[in-house]
Design a protein around this motif. Structure first.
Motif, PDB file in Angstrom:
ATOM      1  N   ASP A 174       0.847  -1.120  -0.097  1.00 12.25           N
ATOM      2  CA  ASP A 174       0.196  -0.064   0.006  1.00 12.25           C
ATOM      3  C   ASP A 174       0.823   1.111  -0.086  1.00 12.25           C
ATOM      4  OD1 ASP A 174      -1.924   1.838   0.406  1.00 12.25           O
ATOM      5  OD2 ASP A 174      -2.915   0.967   1.939  1.00 12.25           O
ATOM      6  N   LEU A 175       1.492   1.716  -1.076  1.00 11.30           N
ATOM      7  CA  LEU A 175       2.564   2.609  -1.239  1.00 11.30           C
ATOM      8  C   LEU A 175       1.977   4.200  -0.939  1.00 11.30           C
ATOM      9  CD1 LEU A 175       4.327   1.619  -4.536  1.00 11.30           C
ATOM     10  CD2 LEU A 175       5.071   1.038  -2.020  1.00 11.30           C
ATOM     11  N   SER A 176       0.632   4.166  -0.947  1.00 11.61           N
ATOM     12  CA  SER A 176      -0.008   5.761  -0.890  1.00 11.61           C
ATOM     13  C   SER A 176       0.500   6.011   0.545  1.00 11.61           C
ATOM     14  CB  SER A 176      -1.312   5.836  -1.018  1.00 11.61           C
ATOM     15  OG  SER A 176      -1.896   4.966  -0.461  1.00 11.61           O
ATOM     16  N   VAL A 177       0.546   5.135   1.442  1.00 15.34           N
ATOM     17  CA  VAL A 177       0.611   5.522   2.992  1.00 15.34           C
ATOM     18  C   VAL A 177       1.923   5.107   3.665  1.00 15.34           C
ATOM     19  CG1 VAL A 177      -1.808   5.019   3.617  1.00 15.34           C
ATOM     20  CG2 VAL A 177      -0.212   3.202   3.540  1.00 15.34           C
ATOM     21  N   GLY A 178       2.838   4.930   2.523  1.00 17.84           N
ATOM     22  CA  GLY A 178       4.509   4.736   3.115  1.00 17.84           C
ATOM     23  C   GLY A 178       5.039   6.304   3.288  1.00 17.84           C
ATOM     24  N   ALA A 179       6.108   6.064   3.840  1.00 19.60           N
ATOM     25  CA  ALA A 179       6.794   7.237   4.197  1.00 19.60           C
ATOM     26  C   ALA A 179       8.422   7.074   3.271  1.00 19.60           C
ATOM     27  CB  ALA A 179       7.382   7.317   5.550  1.00 19.60           C
ATOM     28  N   TYR A 180       8.982   8.423   2.610  1.00 23.47           N
ATOM     29  CA  TYR A 180       9.718   8.408   1.752  1.00 23.47           C
ATOM     30  C   TYR A 180      10.685   9.539   1.943  1.00 23.47           C
ATOM     31  CZ  TYR A 180       6.450   5.582  -0.430  1.00 23.47           C
ATOM     32  OH  TYR A 180       5.363   4.674  -0.904  1.00 23.47           O
ATOM     33  N   GLY A 181      11.936   9.199   1.248  1.00 22.74           N
ATOM     34  CA  GLY A 181      13.184  10.079   1.489  1.00 22.74           C
ATOM     35  C   GLY A 181      12.997  11.450   1.391  1.00 22.74           C
ATOM     36  N   ALA A 182      12.087  12.164   0.597  1.00 17.70           N
ATOM     37  CA  ALA A 182      11.650  13.584   0.652  1.00 17.70           C
ATOM     38  C   ALA A 182      10.735  13.964   1.942  1.00 17.70           C
ATOM     39  CB  ALA A 182      11.008  13.794  -0.825  1.00 17.70           C
ATOM     40  N   ASP A 183      10.065  12.955   2.589  1.00 16.10           N
ATOM     41  CA  ASP A 183       9.420  13.444   3.490  1.00 16.10           C
ATOM     42  C   ASP A 183      10.042  13.875   4.773  1.00 16.10           C
ATOM     43  OD1 ASP A 183       6.967  12.811   2.291  1.00 16.10           O
ATOM     44  OD2 ASP A 183       7.343  10.463   2.715  1.00 16.10           O
ATOM     45  N   ALA A 184      11.368  13.716   5.040  1.00 17.43           N
ATOM     46  CA  ALA A 184      12.004  14.063   6.267  1.00 17.43           C
ATOM     47  C   ALA A 184      13.542  13.935   5.825  1.00 17.43           C
ATOM     48  CB  ALA A 184      11.675  13.353   7.387  1.00 17.43           C
ATOM     49  N   GLY A 185      14.286  14.417   6.794  1.00 20.02           N
ATOM     50  CA  GLY A 185      15.954  14.242   6.719  1.00 20.02           C
ATOM     51  C   GLY A 185      16.245  13.020   7.373  1.00 20.02           C
TER      52      GLY A 185
ATOM     53  N   ALA B 298       6.519   8.759  11.821  1.00 18.55           N
ATOM     54  CA  ALA B 298       5.468   9.640  12.247  1.00 18.55           C
ATOM     55  C   ALA B 298       4.811   9.849  10.664  1.00 18.55           C
ATOM     56  CB  ALA B 298       5.805  10.999  12.662  1.00 18.55           C
ATOM     57  N   VAL B 299       5.456  10.254   9.725  1.00 14.13           N
ATOM     58  CA  VAL B 299       4.899  10.650   8.568  1.00 14.13           C
ATOM     59  C   VAL B 299       3.883   9.373   7.945  1.00 14.13           C
ATOM     60  CG1 VAL B 299       5.186  10.900   5.942  1.00 14.13           C
ATOM     61  CG2 VAL B 299       6.692  12.039   7.890  1.00 14.13           C
ATOM     62  N   ALA B 300       4.308   8.056   8.033  1.00  9.67           N
ATOM     63  CA  ALA B 300       3.813   6.939   7.708  1.00  9.67           C
ATOM     64  C   ALA B 300       2.538   6.719   8.692  1.00  9.67           C
ATOM     65  CB  ALA B 300       4.648   5.583   7.747  1.00  9.67           C
ATOM     66  N   ARG B 301       2.555   6.884   9.936  1.00  6.50           N
ATOM     67  CA  ARG B 301       1.487   6.761  10.925  1.00  6.50           C
ATOM     68  C   ARG B 301       0.586   7.684  10.550  1.00  6.50           C
ATOM     69  NH1 ARG B 301       1.405   3.951  15.098  1.00  6.50           N
ATOM     70  NH2 ARG B 301       2.763   2.581  16.098  1.00  6.50           N
ATOM     71  N   GLU B 302       0.859   9.107  10.191  1.00  3.94           N
ATOM     72  CA  GLU B 302      -0.176   9.903   9.819  1.00  3.94           C
ATOM     73  C   GLU B 302      -1.047   9.721   8.676  1.00  3.94           C
ATOM     74  OE1 GLU B 302      -2.083  13.262   8.046  1.00  3.94           O
ATOM     75  OE2 GLU B 302      -0.371  12.379   7.459  1.00  3.94           O
ATOM     76  N   ARG B 303      -0.180   9.136   7.646  1.00  4.73           N
ATOM     77  CA  ARG B 303      -0.969   8.780   6.421  1.00  4.73           C
ATOM     78  C   ARG B 303      -1.809   7.530   6.707  1.00  4.73           C
ATOM     79  NH1 ARG B 303       4.454   9.965   2.730  1.00  4.73           N
ATOM     80  NH2 ARG B 303       3.970  12.214   2.417  1.00  4.73           N
TER      81      ARG B 303
ATOM     82  N   SER C 137       9.376  11.426  21.238  1.00  5.92           N
ATOM     83  CA  SER C 137       9.385  12.679  20.608  1.00  5.92           C
ATOM     84  C   SER C 137       9.243  12.837  19.358  1.00  5.92           C
ATOM     85  CB  SER C 137      10.841  13.358  20.856  1.00  5.92           C
ATOM     86  OG  SER C 137      11.702  12.249  20.162  1.00  5.92           O
ATOM     87  N   PHE C 138       9.103  11.544  18.415  1.00  2.00           N
ATOM     88  CA  PHE C 138       8.914  11.699  17.122  1.00  2.00           C
ATOM     89  C   PHE C 138       7.518  11.440  16.755  1.00  2.00           C
ATOM     90  CE2 PHE C 138      13.471  10.694  17.219  1.00  2.00           C
ATOM     91  CZ  PHE C 138      14.051  11.635  16.312  1.00  2.00           C
ATOM     92  N   ASP C 139       6.563  11.249  17.361  1.00  2.00           N
ATOM     93  CA  ASP C 139       5.050  11.224  17.068  1.00  2.00           C
ATOM     94  C   ASP C 139       4.403  12.141  16.439  1.00  2.00           C
ATOM     95  OD1 ASP C 139       4.932   9.023  18.768  1.00  2.00           O
ATOM     96  OD2 ASP C 139       3.673   9.831  20.499  1.00  2.00           O
ATOM     97  N   ARG C 140       5.004  13.210  16.338  1.00  2.00           N
ATOM     98  CA  ARG C 140       4.470  14.298  15.160  1.00  2.00           C
ATOM     99  C   ARG C 140       5.625  14.792  14.073  1.00  2.00           C
ATOM    100  NH1 ARG C 140       1.797  19.102  18.990  1.00  2.00           N
ATOM    101  NH2 ARG C 140       0.389  17.679  20.264  1.00  2.00           N
ATOM    102  N   PRO C 141       4.866  14.644  13.113  1.00  5.80           N
ATOM    103  CA  PRO C 141       5.970  14.950  11.722  1.00  5.80           C
ATOM    104  C   PRO C 141       6.541  16.436  12.072  1.00  5.80           C
ATOM    105  CG  PRO C 141       3.714  14.220  10.988  1.00  5.80           C
ATOM    106  CD  PRO C 141       3.721  14.363  12.392  1.00  5.80           C
ATOM    107  N   GLN C 142       7.745  16.560  11.836  1.00  8.52           N
ATOM    108  CA  GLN C 142       8.687  17.647  11.707  1.00  8.52           C
ATOM    109  C   GLN C 142       8.180  18.750  10.812  1.00  8.52           C
ATOM    110  OE1 GLN C 142      10.867  18.125  14.534  1.00  8.52           O
ATOM    111  NE2 GLN C 142       9.867  16.267  15.086  1.00  8.52           N
ATOM    112  N   ARG C 143       8.180  20.090  11.342  1.00  6.47           N
ATOM    113  CA  ARG C 143       7.724  20.995   9.883  1.00  6.47           C
ATOM    114  C   ARG C 143       8.984  21.333   9.387  1.00  6.47           C
ATOM    115  NH1 ARG C 143       3.685  25.556  12.396  1.00  6.47           N
ATOM    116  NH2 ARG C 143       3.536  25.881  10.239  1.00  6.47           N
TER     117      ARG C 143
END
Length: 244
Positions: free
Chosen positions: A133-144, A151-156, A237-243
């Motif tokens: 299910d690639l639409s809910v994955g997390a990728y290298g552009a999403d964070a450093g 957190a990105v994947a969990r939110e999706r 501390s990583f529960d929320r995606p970083q802005r």
């Protein structure tokens, strides 16, 4: 029981046979006007950090991220044929992903340092994209940093699949950075010694389980099911995606 399974790609699901480093080199060359002086340093890092490091080591100004991402996308698309010719799916991967995809109470996706476009290239080269299910994955552009991708994947997963926030998650990967990302975010980790890191290194990093590969499907899913029964995870501390 519900579970979120997030698979790494390179050296966990596929062997890219050096194509990944060729992609980074080609993207760098297209922007810098010359070849890099040394190969990209990867080992579980995100594309943001890998490309930044290449420019800094060359003593060059780092281009804006959208410019780098476009270059990576072009380089990845141009090497799809090379990946199909030279790369391979690692042992047991088809069976593992197919089994995970049949679990209606699970979400099976990816957590990878690759940008989304190149993750799709690598997976589609071997017909693995349809099993995730690639639409809910997390990728290298999403964070450093890799832990931030959790957190990105969990939110999706919550937003797009309606999965409650307290559903446990497990990462499957081959590097100490995969292990560190899991431990830093309250996830479980299944490490596979299919990359350059030994079982001993992965255990030393804190992996809950270390397998030689994914060939023993029954063993893999016995482990995953044991994590599904753990219930709520600790907040971190990583529960929320970083802005950004």
């Amino acid at each position: 029981m519900e579970l979120i399974v997030l698979w790494d790609i390179d050296h966990t699901l596929i062997e890219n046979a050096g194509v990944s480093k060729e992609i980074y080199a080609a993207a760098f060359s297209s922007l810098a006007g010359r070849e890099p002086s040394a190969p990209a340093r990867t080992e579980g890092r995100t594309d943001r950090l890998i490309m930044r490091d290449m420019f800094l080591r060359a003593g060059l100004t780092v281009p804006d991220w959208p410019v780098i991402e476009d270059a990576l996308t072009r380089a990845g698309q141009e090497r799809l044929g090379d990946l199909r010719m030279r790369g391979t799916v690692l042992p047991g991967v088809h069976e593992a992903l197919k089994t995970a995809s049949t679990r209606s109470d699970w979400v099976s996706s990816v957590l990878t340092g690759n940008i989304a476009a190149n993750a799709r290239v690598k997976l589609s080269a071997f017909g693995l994209d349809a099993l995730l299910d690639l639409s809910v994955g997390a990728y290298g552009a999403d964070a450093g940093l890799r832990p931030e991708l959790v957190a990105v994947a969990r939110e999706r997963v919550q937003r797009l699949r309606g999965v409650p926030a307290d559903v446990p998650a497990v990462l499957v990967g081959d590097t100490p950075r995969d292990v560190e990302a899991a431990l830093a975010t309250g996830c479980a980790i299944v490490a596979v010694a299919t990359g350059i890191h030994s079982r001993e290194e992965l255990v030393a990093a804190g992996a809950h389980e270390v397998l030689p590969d994914l060939t023993d499907t029954s063993r893999v899913f016995s482990i995953l099911e044991s994590f599904a029964g753990h219930g709520k995870r600790p907040r971190t501390s990583f529960d929320r995606p970083q802005r950004r």
